[in-house]
Design an enzyme around this catalytic site. Structure first.
Site, short mmCIF file in Angstrom:
data_model
loop_
_atom_site.label_atom_id
_atom_site.label_comp_id
_atom_site.label_asym_id
_atom_site.label_seq_id
_atom_site.Cartn_x
_atom_site.Cartn_y
_atom_site.Cartn_z
N THR A 48 0.91 -1.25 0.06
CA THR A 48 -0.10 0.05 -0.11
C THR A 48 1.09 1.18 0.15
OG1 THR A 48 -1.65 1.22 1.28
CG2 THR A 48 -0.34 -0.14 2.66
N GLU A 49 0.56 2.06 -0.71
CA GLU A 49 1.28 3.37 -1.05
C GLU A 49 1.73 4.19 0.25
OE1 GLU A 49 -2.32 4.48 -3.45
OE2 GLU A 49 -1.49 2.82 -2.98
N ASN A 50 1.08 4.09 1.08
CA ASN A 50 1.19 4.93 2.56
C ASN A 50 2.11 4.15 3.34
OD1 ASN A 50 -0.90 2.88 2.67
ND2 ASN A 50 -1.38 3.85 4.89
#
Length: 215
Positions: A48-50
């Site tokens: 996930t990009e976070n």
């Protein structure tokens, strides 16, 4: 009425198509459902990009960790061996071609595989493309998960996108509630039709010239 499948069934169908050993990003919205249907006997690593690599399925409501969320601010779990890192490092993974598959939603997909999946939300709103552009171009395979038709009955598969583009020629496959479509050099091909859908009926719904995959 033409038979369709629901989003959970579609998520399960997508999960079955992800090769073992893949590094995968699931986009905000319906694509996050795929995490709950990945085969338990296979190693598929979710990103996930976070800033999390090793995301697990949706947590039990009684065991939510407020510090563990995905890019859509939904509660998630972390599998043994998961890693956390800076947002910039996460985007470096996306832009560097290290993801095998990403699953994204869409407003429109053209017959050439162009993707339009973001909106400002209003004439005075700030654009909110997020990491979709990086995912669409950086992932080796881009799977789109969407309904075939809008709420007003307009097809989301089109000759050319009229919404702002997220990526050009980036889509590999489109999973819809009516059928699964492959993007080929000759246009869209029906890989699998659900219920009583046929190539002919899908062509009529979309207004596109479709063919059966492999022909």
């Amino acid at each position: 009425m033409t038979a369709t499948i629901d989003r959970h069934e579609l998520a399960q169908r997508i999960a079955a198509d992800i090769p073992e050993g893949s590094y995968v990003n699931l986009g905000i919205g319906a694509p996050t459902l795929v995490a709950d249907y990945l085969p338990a006997d296979q190693e598929i690593i979710l990103h996930t990009e976070n800033g999390l690599l090793g995301m697990g399925p949706t947590p039990d409501p009684t065991h939510i960790d407020p510090d563990l969320i995905n890019a859509g601010k939904q509660a998630v779990t972390a599998v043994p061996g998961a890693a956390y890192f800076h947002h910039a490092d996460s985007f470096g993974m996306m832009r560097g071609g290290h993801l095998d598959v990403c699953v994204l939603g869409a407003f429109q997909v053209s017959e050439r595989g162009d993707l339009a999946n973001w909106s400002t939300g209003g004439s005075d709103a700030i654009p909110a493309v997020g990491g979709a552009m990086d995912l669409a171009i950086g992932a080796k395979s881009v799977y789109v998960m969407t309904d075939l038709l809008t709420k007003t009955g307009e097809p989301k598969l089109v000759v050319s996108c009229t919404y702002p583009l997220t990526g050009v020629g980036c889509v590999t496959r489109v999973y819809t509630d009516h059928a699964i479509f492959d993007v080929t050099p000759d246009g869209l091909a029906v890989r699998e039709a659900f219920g009583d859908n046929t190539v002919a009926s899908l062509s009529a719904l979309t207004g596109l010239t479709l063919r059966e995959a492999g022909t």
